[in-house]
Design an enzyme around this catalytic site. Structure first.
Site: not given
Length: 277
Positions: A5-7, A11
C-alpha cells in the site's frame, strides 16, 4: 496480487496498476534529475555573476540574485536530488521484484519459508518465478494491461496455484504451536510512548506501524513474538466478540504482564525464542 500500500498515491499497488506505478517511479527521478541540473546550472552562473543581463542602455540588470533566491534555489536543488535518489532506488527495487515475480508480501513469506525447519518435506520452491523475461512480460505489455486475470498464474514445474498458500498456512500453524499465554498485571493505555512504564520501554519501542493494544488487569494475550521490552500477540476475547469477527492484536510493554506457565521445558524454549536465541 498485491505488492504494498503506497501512502503517496493513496492506494494499493498490485496486479492492475503495478506497471503504471513502476512507470511513475521511472520518470519521476528523470524529471527531478532534469530539475536539479537546471537549478544547479542557474546557481553556478549566478554565483559567478554570469546571470546578470543588462538592458539596451547597459545600466541596470533585469534581475538580481539575492540571498532569498539563493536559499530557495538550494532548497529546491536538495529536494530534487533527494527525490531522485530515493525514488530511483525504489524504482530499481521494484524492477528487481518484477524480474523475480515476487511481491513484497510474498518476499516476507519466502524469507520465513527458507528458514523454516522441514524434517520430512522437500525444500521450498517459489512457484511464480518463470524467468526474468516472462516475469517482465506479465507486468509490462503493449496494450498497457497486465497479462492474466490476477487469479491464475504460470508456475514452475512441480508447483501448483496453491503452493505458496499451503506454505503460508503451514507457517501459521507453526506460529500457533509456539504461542505463549501472558496475563496482564498492569494497566496499559495503548500509548506509543508510555512514559509511566519507564525510559527503557519508551526508548526501545518497536520501529513499526503495527498497532499497540490497550490492556486492563486480568486480560490475557497469546504472544507470538517479542523483544526485550515489548511483546506482540493476540488479545483473548469473549465468545461473543469472537463470533462478531473481532480481532485485537498488537504490541504492549513486557513489564505489564506475566507468563502463564504450563510446562517447564516449554517455558525454557519460549524464553529462548523471545530472546532471539
Amino acid at each position: 496480487k498485491m505488492d504494498h500500500h503506497c501512502p503517496w498515491i493513496n492506494t494499493c499497488c498490485g496486479h492492475k496498476n503495478h506497471a503504471y506505478f513502476v512507470s511513475f517511479l521511472f520518470f519521476a527521478p528523470i524529471g527531478c534529475g532534469h530539475g536539479a541540473i537546471v537549478i544547479g546550472y542557474f546557481m553556478f552562473r549566478a554565483v559567478l555573476k554570469y546571470h546578470q543581463q543588462f538592458d539596451i542602455y547597459g545600466q541596470q540588470p533585469f534581475h538580481s540574485y539575492g540571498l532569498y533566491l539563493f536559499c530557495a534555489s538550494m532548497f529546491a536543488f536538495g529536494l530534487a536530488v533527494g527525490v531522485m535518489l530515493t525514488v530511483g532506488y525504489l524504482c530499481v527495487y521494484q524492477m528487481y521484484c518484477i524480474l523475480i515475480n515476487m511481491t513484497g508480501i510474498e518476499q516476507w513469506i519466502v524469507d520465513k519459508a527458507e528458514g523454516r525447519h522441514r524434517p520430512m518435506e522437500q525444500p521450498f520452491v517459489y512457484p511464480y518465478d518463470v524467468g526474468p523475461w516472462k516475469n517482465f512480460c506479465q507486468v509490462f505489455t503493449l496494450s498497457l494491461k497486465p497479462a492474466g486475470d490476477g487469479f491464475q498464474w504460470p508456475v514452475v514445474h512441480g508447483c501448483d496455484q496453491f503452493t505458496l498458500t499451503k506454505e503460508q498456512l503451514s507457517q501459521k500453524e507453526e506460529k500457533k504451536s509456539r504461542t505463549v499465554e501472558f496475563e496482564n498485571v498492569e494497566e496499559y493505555s495503548g500509548s506509543w510512548c508510555p512514559v509511566s512504564k519507564g525510559c527503557r520501554v519508551v526508548f526501545s519501542f518497536p520501529l513499526t506501524d503495527e498497532p499497540r493494544i490497550k490492556l486492563n488487569r486480568g486480560d490475557r494475550v497469546l504472544v507470538t513474538r517479542g523483544r526485550k521490552h515489548w511483546l506482540y500477540g493476540d488479545k483473548q476475547l469473549s465468545e461473543q466478540e469472537q463470533k462478531q469477527g473481532i480481532r485485537i492484536r498488537g504490541w504492549f510493554p513486557r513489564r505489564c504482564c506475566k507468563k502463564v506457565l504450563i510446562d517447564v521445558n516449554e517455558d525454557i524454549a519460549m524464553s529462548k525464542f523471545l530472546k532471539g536465541d
